[in-house]
Write an enzyme that holds these catalytic residues in place. Structure first.
Site, PDB file in Angstrom:
ATOM      1  N   HIS A  28       0.855  -1.201   0.000  1.00  8.45           N
ATOM      2  CA  HIS A  28       0.000   0.000   0.000  1.00  8.45           C
ATOM      3  C   HIS A  28       0.882   1.239   0.000  1.00  8.45           C
ATOM      4  CE1 HIS A  28      -3.949   1.994   1.440  1.00  8.45           C
ATOM      5  NE2 HIS A  28      -3.127   2.937   0.989  1.00  8.45           N
TER       6      HIS A  28
ATOM      7  N   HIS B 230       1.791   5.200  -2.230  1.00  8.44           N
ATOM      8  CA  HIS B 230       1.376   6.227  -3.181  1.00  8.44           C
ATOM      9  C   HIS B 230       2.626   6.800  -3.846  1.00  8.44           C
ATOM     10  CE1 HIS B 230      -2.804   6.351  -1.692  1.00  8.44           C
ATOM     11  NE2 HIS B 230      -2.240   6.014  -0.536  1.00  8.44           N
TER      12      HIS B 230
ATOM     13  N   ARG C 151       2.306   8.789  -6.657  1.00 10.85           N
ATOM     14  CA  ARG C 151       1.838  10.103  -7.106  1.00 10.85           C
ATOM     15  C   ARG C 151       1.906  10.363  -8.609  1.00 10.85           C
ATOM     16  NH1 ARG C 151      -1.160  10.690  -2.797  1.00 10.85           N
ATOM     17  NH2 ARG C 151      -0.105  11.399  -0.892  1.00 10.85           N
TER      18      ARG C 151
ATOM     19  N   ASP D 232      -8.710   3.419  -3.444  1.00  9.27           N
ATOM     20  CA  ASP D 232      -8.070   3.965  -2.255  1.00  9.27           C
ATOM     21  C   ASP D 232      -7.963   5.486  -2.338  1.00  9.27           C
ATOM     22  OD1 ASP D 232      -6.643   3.529   0.305  1.00  9.27           O
ATOM     23  OD2 ASP D 232      -5.043   4.552  -0.786  1.00  9.27           O
TER      24      ASP D 232
ATOM     25  N   HIS E 273      -5.416  -0.171   5.627  1.00 13.72           N
ATOM     26  CA  HIS E 273      -5.021   0.607   6.815  1.00 13.72           C
ATOM     27  C   HIS E 273      -6.038   0.596   7.974  1.00 13.72           C
ATOM     28  CE1 HIS E 273      -7.503   3.331   4.476  1.00 13.72           C
ATOM     29  NE2 HIS E 273      -6.507   3.777   3.730  1.00 13.72           N
TER      30      HIS E 273
ATOM     31  N   ASN F   9      -4.983   9.766   7.115  1.00 13.42           N
ATOM     32  CA  ASN F   9      -6.307   9.162   7.043  1.00 13.42           C
ATOM     33  C   ASN F   9      -6.160   7.665   6.759  1.00 13.42           C
ATOM     34  OD1 ASN F   9      -9.069   8.849   6.941  1.00 13.42           O
ATOM     35  ND2 ASN F   9      -9.281   9.635   4.859  1.00 13.42           N
TER      36      ASN F   9
ATOM     37  N   ASP G  33       1.487   2.787   3.770  1.00  6.44           N
ATOM     38  CA  ASP G  33       0.621   3.843   3.236  1.00  6.44           C
ATOM     39  C   ASP G  33       1.456   5.094   2.956  1.00  6.44           C
ATOM     40  OD1 ASP G  33      -1.566   5.199   2.297  1.00  6.44           O
ATOM     41  OD2 ASP G  33      -2.567   5.412   4.242  1.00  6.44           O
TER      42      ASP G  33
ATOM     43  N   HIS H  42       3.698  14.438   0.457  1.00  2.67           N
ATOM     44  CA  HIS H  42       3.150  15.728   0.056  1.00  2.67           C
ATOM     45  C   HIS H  42       4.268  16.764   0.123  1.00  2.67           C
ATOM     46  CE1 HIS H  42      -1.004  14.327   0.041  1.00  2.67           C
ATOM     47  NE2 HIS H  42      -0.838  13.818   1.248  1.00  2.67           N
TER      48      HIS H  42
ATOM     49  N   PHE I  66      -4.161  14.845   3.855  1.00  7.07           N
ATOM     50  CA  PHE I  66      -3.867  13.714   4.727  1.00  7.07           C
ATOM     51  C   PHE I  66      -2.636  12.968   4.210  1.00  7.07           C
ATOM     52  CE2 PHE I  66      -8.516  14.169   5.217  1.00  7.07           C
ATOM     53  CZ  PHE I  66      -8.648  14.137   6.599  1.00  7.07           C
TER      54      PHE I  66
END
Length: 427
Positions: free
Chosen positions: A61, A63, A65, A153, A233, A279, A306, A310, A324
């Protein structure tokens, strides 16, 4: 090319450490020896000096982007961060722009991963077009393109009929549905957990039931459709309880938990710093203890990060307005090793299993094992060296972590994928 990793500490079947020499040929583990009588003079020799050698970590899991949010992360920077954290296989979520809801975007992600030449990147595809919850994607075409499962997700699938239809399609293709469990009607305008921190700071809170309602609903739908249903999660005591009960009666459900939901509660949040905003949010101590218990007894099958990078500008908007998410690749193993293994609360073998063999089992991967014939996806870890978490040193573009300054042990020092070193501490 032959690589020999000498004098590595490896876990045996009893969970005990023993010194072994690992021989890698053509990207595969060809031998695990207690003695090396004769060395291949042409081989590359890596002296492990007693450090821990484990199968490469697997994170199901993450990201990355890209496409669309390259200022936060790219497939290449995310893969490099993963390699630095000891991960050799990662599975990336589809909430990109455009959303990974077409074979073309699945192929784009695969191409970017191949160009990076670092870790193995497995793309998920969206359940619904643009993750809007209105129309299902073409599951068969996405599977053919290389998607390993279906998930929206970032948002929950809000209608039961849409989720049931998705599960029927996925079951027919022998593919898993991976669910972000969140009832939107309970979370609008919320930034943190519904609890002490929210009350103290005048914030609207995310209640536990916003997650658990979807978990319960989806368990019933999974029972009706026979799909492999995987819960993202997990963060609440209620969700753990529902998943445990579902497993006890034979429903095909698996689940994951993140390091931050095992280590932190809302009581730890120091103030309105959005690096503590994720989150699901940080919950109560009771929820933390339930997640730990669920991981120990197998209710929660695997650990994931997760990883959600950012920009500093986005996180500077404050607790209410910032997005989040926190980064996780480069701190995951040291955090859990320091908090749970070094303190004697967990066996080392349990932590390694939940981050290697168990995700491989849940998602039917051919990695996750240090055995002869297995791919030489390997991670060498220094269990003794202590370092502070320094976000400025991250290989990820993201610096958003609540763990800055924490002193941790158990840092990866070398990572191999198919026998090729993709990260070493010296670099």
């Amino acid at each position: 090319m032959t690589v020999i990793i000498r004098n590595a500490s490896v876990l045996n079947q009893e969970g005990e450490l023993e010194i072994r020499h690992i021989v890698v040929q053509d990207g595969v583990i060809s031998a695990i020896e207690s003695n090396l009588d004769a060395l291949d003079e042409s081989a590359e020799i890596i002296e492990a000096e007693g450090k821990l050698l484990i199968p490469g970590l697997i994170d199901m899991h993450v990201h990355l982007r890209e496409p669309g949010f390259e200022h936060k992360e790219t497939v290449e920077t995310g893969a490099r961060s993963a390699a630095k954290g000891g991960f050799t296989t990662i599975a990336c979520m589809p909430n990109t722009r455009p959303v990974t809801d077409s074979p073309e975007i699945v192929q784009f992600v695969k191409d970017k991963a191949r160009e990076a030449g670092l870790v193995k990147v497995l793309p998920y595809a969206a359940i619904t077009k643009n993750e809007l919850g209105r129309e299902l994607t073409d599951f068969a075409a996405l599977k053919e393109a290389g998607a390993i499962g279906f998930t929206d997700d970032g948002v929950g699938v809000q209608t039961a009929q849409m989720m049931k239809d998705a599960m029927k399609l996925a079951a027919g293709l022998d593919m898993p549905v991976i669910a972000h469990c969140e009832d939107d009607s309970l979370v609008e305008g919320c930034a943190v957990n519904e609890g002490k921190f929210a009350t103290a700071h005048g914030l609207k809170g995310i209640p536990n039931e916003s997650e658990a309602i979807h978990v319960g609903r989806d368990i019933l739908l999974a029972e009706a459709t026979g799909v492999h249903y995987h819960v993202c999660h997990v963060s609440t005591e209620q969700s753990v309880r529902l998943i445990r009960q579902a497993k006890q009666i034979g429903i095909k459900v698996t689940a994951e938990v993140c390091p931050h939901h095992l280590l932190l509660s809302e009581e730890d949040i120091p103030g309105m710093d959005a690096n503590w905003k994720m989150n699901p949010p940080l919950r109560s101590r009771r929820d933390v203890e339930a997640c730990i218990e669920g991981l120990l007894d197998g209710t929660l099958d695997i650990i994931v990060t997760d990883h959600a990078p950012h920009s500093e500008e986005e996180k500077a908007k404050g607790m209410q307005l910032a997005p989040f998410g926190i980064v996780g690749f480069e701190t995951a193993f040291p955090l859990l090793y320091t908090a749970f293994v070094a303190t004697g609360k967990w066996d080392l073998s349990l932590l390694v299993q939940r981050m290697t063999a168990d995700p491989a089992r849940v998602f039917r991967l051919n990695t996750g094992h240090l055995t002869v014939g297995a791919p030489a996806d390997l991670t060498l870890i220094d269990l003794k060296e202590e370092q502070e978490v320094d976000p400025a040193s991250f290989a990820s573009k993201g610096r958003n972590t609540p763990f800055a300054g924490w002193k941790l042990k158990g840092w990866p020092v070398m990572t191999w994928v198919d026998g090729t070193a993709v990260w070493t501490k010296a670099n």
